[in-house]
Motif scaffolding. Structure first.
Motif, PDB file in Angstrom:
ATOM      1  N   LEU A 109       0.831  -1.211   0.000  1.00  0.00           N
ATOM      2  CA  LEU A 109       0.000   0.000   0.000  1.00  0.00           C
ATOM      3  C   LEU A 109       0.863   1.258   0.000  1.00  0.00           C
ATOM      4  O   LEU A 109       0.604   2.206  -0.751  1.00  0.00           O
ATOM      5  N   ILE A 110       1.896   1.282   0.828  1.00  0.00           N
ATOM      6  CA  ILE A 110       2.786   2.444   0.881  1.00  0.00           C
ATOM      7  C   ILE A 110       3.490   2.653  -0.452  1.00  0.00           C
ATOM      8  O   ILE A 110       3.571   3.776  -0.974  1.00  0.00           O
ATOM      9  N   LEU A 111       4.002   1.576  -1.021  1.00  0.00           N
ATOM     10  CA  LEU A 111       4.729   1.682  -2.290  1.00  0.00           C
ATOM     11  C   LEU A 111       3.832   2.155  -3.420  1.00  0.00           C
ATOM     12  O   LEU A 111       4.248   2.948  -4.271  1.00  0.00           O
ATOM     13  N   LEU A 112       2.594   1.672  -3.451  1.00  0.00           N
ATOM     14  CA  LEU A 112       1.662   2.093  -4.488  1.00  0.00           C
ATOM     15  C   LEU A 112       1.381   3.585  -4.391  1.00  0.00           C
ATOM     16  O   LEU A 112       1.375   4.305  -5.406  1.00  0.00           O
ATOM     17  N   ALA A 113       1.184   4.087  -3.179  1.00  0.00           N
ATOM     18  CA  ALA A 113       0.916   5.509  -3.001  1.00  0.00           C
ATOM     19  C   ALA A 113       2.125   6.354  -3.406  1.00  0.00           C
ATOM     20  O   ALA A 113       1.981   7.377  -4.107  1.00  0.00           O
ATOM     21  N   VAL A 114       3.320   5.934  -2.995  1.00  0.00           N
ATOM     22  CA  VAL A 114       4.534   6.677  -3.343  1.00  0.00           C
ATOM     23  C   VAL A 114       4.741   6.703  -4.851  1.00  0.00           C
ATOM     24  O   VAL A 114       5.108   7.738  -5.437  1.00  0.00           O
ATOM     25  N   ALA A 118       4.870  10.049  -7.204  1.00  0.00           N
ATOM     26  CA  ALA A 118       6.115  10.329  -7.922  1.00  0.00           C
ATOM     27  C   ALA A 118       5.879  10.468  -9.431  1.00  0.00           C
ATOM     28  O   ALA A 118       6.487  11.325 -10.080  1.00  0.00           O
ATOM     29  N   MET A 119       5.019   9.622  -9.989  1.00  0.00           N
ATOM     30  CA  MET A 119       4.743   9.719 -11.425  1.00  0.00           C
ATOM     31  C   MET A 119       4.069  11.047 -11.761  1.00  0.00           C
ATOM     32  O   MET A 119       4.366  11.667 -12.789  1.00  0.00           O
ATOM     33  N   ARG A 148       8.786   8.991 -15.385  1.00  0.00           N
ATOM     34  CA  ARG A 148       7.416   8.480 -15.256  1.00  0.00           C
ATOM     35  C   ARG A 148       7.341   6.995 -15.617  1.00  0.00           C
ATOM     36  O   ARG A 148       6.502   6.263 -15.110  1.00  0.00           O
ATOM     37  N   ILE A 149       8.224   6.575 -16.500  1.00  0.00           N
ATOM     38  CA  ILE A 149       8.242   5.166 -16.911  1.00  0.00           C
ATOM     39  C   ILE A 149       9.060   4.325 -15.944  1.00  0.00           C
ATOM     40  O   ILE A 149       8.684   3.192 -15.615  1.00  0.00           O
ATOM     41  N   THR A 150      10.177   4.874 -15.462  1.00  0.00           N
ATOM     42  CA  THR A 150      11.078   4.075 -14.628  1.00  0.00           C
ATOM     43  C   THR A 150      10.641   4.000 -13.162  1.00  0.00           C
ATOM     44  O   THR A 150      10.994   3.044 -12.468  1.00  0.00           O
ATOM     45  N   PHE A 151       9.870   4.992 -12.680  1.00  0.00           N
ATOM     46  CA  PHE A 151       9.603   5.013 -11.236  1.00  0.00           C
ATOM     47  C   PHE A 151       8.790   3.819 -10.745  1.00  0.00           C
ATOM     48  O   PHE A 151       9.029   3.342  -9.617  1.00  0.00           O
ATOM     49  N   PRO A 152       7.824   3.280 -11.498  1.00  0.00           N
ATOM     50  CA  PRO A 152       7.136   2.069 -11.011  1.00  0.00           C
ATOM     51  C   PRO A 152       8.071   0.892 -10.745  1.00  0.00           C
ATOM     52  O   PRO A 152       7.682  -0.067 -10.067  1.00  0.00           O
ATOM     53  N   TYR A 153       9.301   0.981 -11.265  1.00  0.00           N
ATOM     54  CA  TYR A 153      10.299  -0.043 -10.959  1.00  0.00           C
ATOM     55  C   TYR A 153      10.512  -0.148  -9.452  1.00  0.00           C
ATOM     56  O   TYR A 153      10.765  -1.245  -8.927  1.00  0.00           O
ATOM     57  N   LEU A 154      10.399   0.988  -8.738  1.00  0.00           N
ATOM     58  CA  LEU A 154      10.564   0.960  -7.284  1.00  0.00           C
ATOM     59  C   LEU A 154       9.532   0.050  -6.631  1.00  0.00           C
ATOM     60  O   LEU A 154       9.865  -0.742  -5.735  1.00  0.00           O
ATOM     61  N   LEU A 155       8.278   0.146  -7.042  1.00  0.00           N
ATOM     62  CA  LEU A 155       7.216  -0.711  -6.503  1.00  0.00           C
ATOM     63  C   LEU A 155       7.525  -2.183  -6.750  1.00  0.00           C
ATOM     64  O   LEU A 155       7.483  -3.020  -5.840  1.00  0.00           O
TER      65      LEU A 155
END
Length: 525
Positions: A109-114, A118-119, A148-155
């Motif tokens: 949940l935290i990662l999805l919100a972050v 960020a995007m 915007r494309i690379t940040f979901p990599y964190l999740l």
């Protein structure tokens, strides 16, 4: 399949694999990943060089990658594994599953919100992490679009790290260590096959990062299913284990990831320097991270669950002896690795990256920062094995104090060295602050009795000195002048480097054998 039908999760083996063997497994897998990582960087260098588009991508990739190391592989792992190990040692299987489910729900949940925030705020993040790009509208816009494309990599990669932490706690080290190979393969494929199809070729690398994140996560899930520990996410921030993890994570964000913060500060300041500075630092950092990842991180990965179980079992003597074993193992590899990188900076950069768009100037400038990073390599490796000595005992206050001291020192070093030495000054500042960090960690463990030198320490250091002198002599005798490396073909450079590496490594280990060091001295369960 219902929860009751899942296979019983095994308890950690009473006779765990030896630390040397486990470190070797992780090291081999990490070596494969790092070698492919160098191939990836060679491909990126060949296609994109060290120009504006490469700088923009490295910033867009560095931001989520930095947060991954800071959060997922840094603070989270160091907080989660000791708590999970305590549950494994003292709790039931159902309690272990309950902890994993609660952590999966809260973390996800935290990662999805972050990720969503960020995007939406990608330009703000780009301006924060690379303020020097604000003067170049094209570079700034390109970096923001790729972010915007690379940040979901964190999740995706944080959930991957969560799965890997569970596997490591059960002494399943090979799968998490192999997983990063998929990142390199995805990015190599994107650079070669996807970039020619895109209007802005470098955007292919951003898509490669996103694809890699998904591949890495789904690769580990079947192995969790075999353990009967496939998470069923449940948001429960009142869970006792989750509360303990959150309390440990807050200070751990500083304590274990100071070196990553320092590297990020380098990028911020480098964005103000001449074009290419960000790329020069990236290429040199990648080379210095090869021995760090293969050996330093491998040993740190193996000893954290081991130390956590020893702490839970209140085995203080074994705890101190294990930390000493890890320090000796790091010295055995870290000293010659740093020495070789200093002596062979230009030849290594030329052999790996001097193709396509990479110029002679890029090689020389990258070599300067590589030498500066190499001076701190041993400190970086020591941090990876000393910090677990605190986190395994659920002590996060001491590392955070040390981390803040080192971070402030790095800022001072940066400002003092960036003007006379430019990008190389930033790398040297990072190395100096790493040494400060490592020495303070070492002193803290010694004061608390969590580390004590074992018998034979002086003899070990003398053996190490003799072998490294032999290594330096062999390299200096066999190596050619820098202009010869720059002028040689790729095939000749590769062959000459292979001979140098084989001769140097052979001379080093033969010298160790002649002065009495044996593999059995490093076998420990």
């Amino acid at each position: 399949m219902s929860q009751s039908e899942t296979p019983e999760a095994p308890n950690p083996p009473s006779r765990a694999p030896g630390l040397l063997r486990s470190s070797g497994v992780v090291g081999v897998m990490t070596m494969l990943s790092r070698v492919l990582g160098l191939v990836r960087d060679m491909v990126i260098a060949r296609y994109f060089g060290a120009g504006a588009s490469a700088d923009a991508f490295f910033v867009a990739f560095k931001i989520p990658n930095f947060l991954r190391r800071l959060f997922a592989e840094g603070a989270f792992n160091q907080a989660f594994i000791p708590v999970l190990s305590a549950y494994l040692t003292n709790g039931s299987v159902s309690e272990v599953r309950g902890l994993i489910n609660a952590v999966a729900g809260g973390l996800g949940l935290i990662l999805l919100a972050v990720t969503l925030v960020a995007m939406l705020g990608a330009p703000v993040l780009t301006g924060l992490f690379a303020p020097g790009f604000l003067d170049d509208g094209v570079k700034f816009a390109l970096a923001s679009d790729m972010l915007r494309i690379t940040f979901p990599y964190l999740l995706l990669i944080s959930l991957t790290a969560f799965a890997g932490a569970i596997l490591n706690s059960y002494d399943r080290f090979a799968v998490p260590a192999f997983t990063p190979v998929l990142l390199n393969l995805a990015m190599i494929g994107a650079a070669i096959f996807l970039s020619p199809l895109m209007q802005e070729p470098v955007m292919a690398l951003a898509w490669g990062v996103l694809i890699a994140g998904a591949l890495q996560l789904f690769f580990q899930l079947p192995f969790l299913m075999r353990l009967g520990l496939m998470p069923r996410p449940r948001v429960d921030y009142r869970h006792e284990g989750v509360i303990r993890i959150l309390k440990l994570m807050a200070p751990a964000l500083f304590g274990v990831s100071v070196s990553q913060i320092n590297l990020l500060l380098d990028t911020v300041l480098a964005s103000f320097l001449q074009t290419g500075s960000v790329s020069w630092l990236y290429y040199s950092d990648r080379l210095s991270e090869l021995p760090l990842g293969v050996f330093g991180i491998a040993i740190g990965t193996v000893i954290l669950p081991n130390l956590s179980r020893k702490h839970a079992a209140q085995s203080k003597e074994d705890f101190a002896a294990t930390v000493d074993w890890a320090v000796r193992a790091v010295l055995l590899i870290g000293v010659p690795a740093a020495l070789a990188l200093v002596l062979l900076a230009e030849p290594l950069i030329a052999t790996l990256f001097h193709y396509g768009a990479v110029t002679d100037l890029d090689v020389v400038m990258s070599a300067q920062s590589l030498r500066a990073y190499s001076l701190g390599l041993l400190a970086f490796m020591l941090i990876k094995v000393l910090a677990p000595g605190f986190f395994a005992r659920e002590d996060t206050k001491t590392p955070v104090k040390i981390g803040v001291i080192a971070m402030v020192a790095n800022m001072v070093f940066n400002l003092a060295l960036v003007f006379p030495l430019a990008h190389a000054g930033l790398a040297l500042a990072t190395s100096l602050s790493a040494w400060l960090n490592a020495m303070l960690l070492w002193r803290g463990l010694a004061r608390e009795g969590a580390w004590r030198p074992q018998p034979g320490a002086v003899r070990f250091l003398l053996q190490l000195l003799v072998a490294n002198v032999v290594l330096a002599v062999v390299i200096l005798v066999l190596s050619q002048p820098v202009p010869s490396w720059l002028a040689a073909s790729g095939v000749d450079r590769t062959l000459d480097m292979a001979i140098l590496v084989a001769a140097g490594a052979g001379a080093y280990f033969v010298a160790l054998g002649l002065v009495g060091m044996r593999v059995r001295h490093f076998r420990r369960r």
